[in-house]
Design a protein around this motif. Structure first.
Motif: not given
Length: 414
Positions: A256-261, A283-303
């Motif tokens: 799902a994370v890689e699809a955002m790229k 692996e998830v965190k490294e991909f987000i950081e390496a592809n500058n996706l932090s602004d487009r991927i949000q972690f909501t915490g436990f809801v």
């Protein structure tokens, strides 16, 4: 006067889908004339119940999972009893039967703690014994038909010792030996002959049990349910995709994370994930950081509660990029109830649940580019509204409580 059904599960607090189902069943089984009586393990985090006096002792305090259990002599003995044959389960279930005189044992997750000893104990007392399957632990020592990140069927029809060879259970040879030999013991003692019916939520799981040697006439598919009447659907687009549920590796979050790229042409589209960033696979965190996706991927915490309701209701669609053969994810029917299409891996039970192009889309497993292409289909003509309406209609017709409980009642009373 209502008949009584003992509902056995090794947890009496919510940690996942099986417990969500258990509490919904206990709440609604009166609709078919049964009073539900829980039977479980004593944990301090359990929901309160007058029947807790019958629960068996835990292996190690509030430690539920094998990895968190302190390997004290007492815990090891209880672990072995839970894996093979638990005499405390037999004593306590007999006491509960003496006091309550039930007609049915409805067993959910009992392997490794309550143990299959519960089947023989209940059947000897004249109860109808029904076992609802929530994973693949009857045919796979790991319970998920995975080896590493690939699906595996070696133990379904083959030699259970493959589990030991590959250290499948908790990556431990000792734990794998216990799990494999306990399964052999259950089969040698023919403990499953005391089960009148095995209930599977999908045909895919049913076929896996039959493939593993369970008699076809005793394995019945009864889809799970959701009370859609209590949920107001929302067919609008709030510009985010939703990954809902646990973020363990088998759920395929990385895809799902890689699809955002591959969705860069939609810069306002976001992916929301129920979980904390700090807890994710490196692996998830490294991909987000390496592809500058932090602004487009949000972690909501436990809801949960209203926050969870709003999170689902305001999503465009729900993603289920699992890499394992899901048994029956609540995520799908919950999304459908909110009027959300689902994009899921094209294997396991998903093709049963999702009609491709009608109430969601199926994509090639582990292919984030294909996943992204399905998202683009939703965006191209805003078809998420029509697919969402079809999804809601399916829930109302196929996954309603009435169909579920009427089918169960027939099984209980055959």
């Amino acid at each position: 006067m209502d008949k009584k059904v003992i509902v056995a599960n090794y947890r009496y607090h919510i940690t996942g889908g099986p417990e969500v189902y258990m509490f919904k069943f206990l709440d609604k089984c009166g609709s078919i004339g049964y009073k539900g009586i829980p039977f479980s393990v004593r944990y301090s985090v359990n929901e309160p119940t007058e029947y807790s006096k019958y629960f068996i002792s835990s292996r190690s305090g509030d430690s539920v999972y094998y990895d968190s259990i302190k390997k004290t002599p007492s815990a090891i003995i209880k672990t072995l009893q839970g894996a093979f044959y638990n005499p405390e389960t037999v004593r306590n279930i007999n006491k509960l039967i003496d006091d309550e005189n039930p007609e049915v044992l409805y067993a959910l997750q009992v392997i490794n703690t309550l143990s299959p000893s519960i089947f023989k104990a209940a059947k000897k007392r004249g109860l109808k014994v029904v076992h609802r399957i929530s994973d693949f632990n009857l045919v796979c020592p790991r319970s998920d038909l995975l080896r590493g990140t690939d699906t595996c069927n070696e133990c379904v029809c083959g030699d259970l010792k493959k589990c030991i060879e590959h250290r499948c259970y908790h990556d431990s040879k000792a734990a794998s030996m216990i799990r494999a030999y306990s399964m052999m013991y259950h089969r040698w003692k023919k403990l499953y002959k005391y089960v009148d019916y095995f209930v599977t939520p999908t045909d895919f799981t049913r076929y896996k049990l039959i493939e593993g040697g369970f008699p076809a006439e005793k394995v019945v598919t009864i889809p799970t349910f959701i009370d859609a009447d209590a949920i107001t659907p929302n067919y609008e687009n709030y510009d985010y995709l939703l990954f809902l549920g646990r973020t363990v590796k088998e759920k395929g979050l990385i895809y799902a994370v890689e699809a955002m790229k591959h969705l860069a042409e939609y810069p306002d589209l976001k992916l929301k994930i129920t979980g904390n960033y700090e807890d994710q696979d490196p692996e998830v965190k490294e991909f987000i950081e390496a592809n500058n996706l932090s602004d487009r991927i949000q972690f909501t915490g436990f809801v949960r509660g209203e926050s969870l309701t709003n999170l689902i209701s305001n999503a465009m669609c729900v993603l289920c990029p699992a890499i394992w053969y899901e048994n029956m994810p609540n995520t799908v029917i919950e999304a459908f109830a909110y009027g959300k299409p689902v994009i899921a891996s094209n294997f396991g039970c998903f093709p049963e649940l999702i009609t491709d192009g009608t109430d969601g889309y199926l994509f090639e497993p582990k292919n984030p580019q294909d996943l992204a292409s399905k998202v683009k289909l939703l965006l191209a003509d805003e078809s998420y509204r029509e697919l969402g309406k079809n999804a809601r209609r399916k829930v109302e017709e196929v996954f309603n409580p009435e169909q579920h409980f009427e089918k169960l009642k027939k099984i209980f009373e055959l």
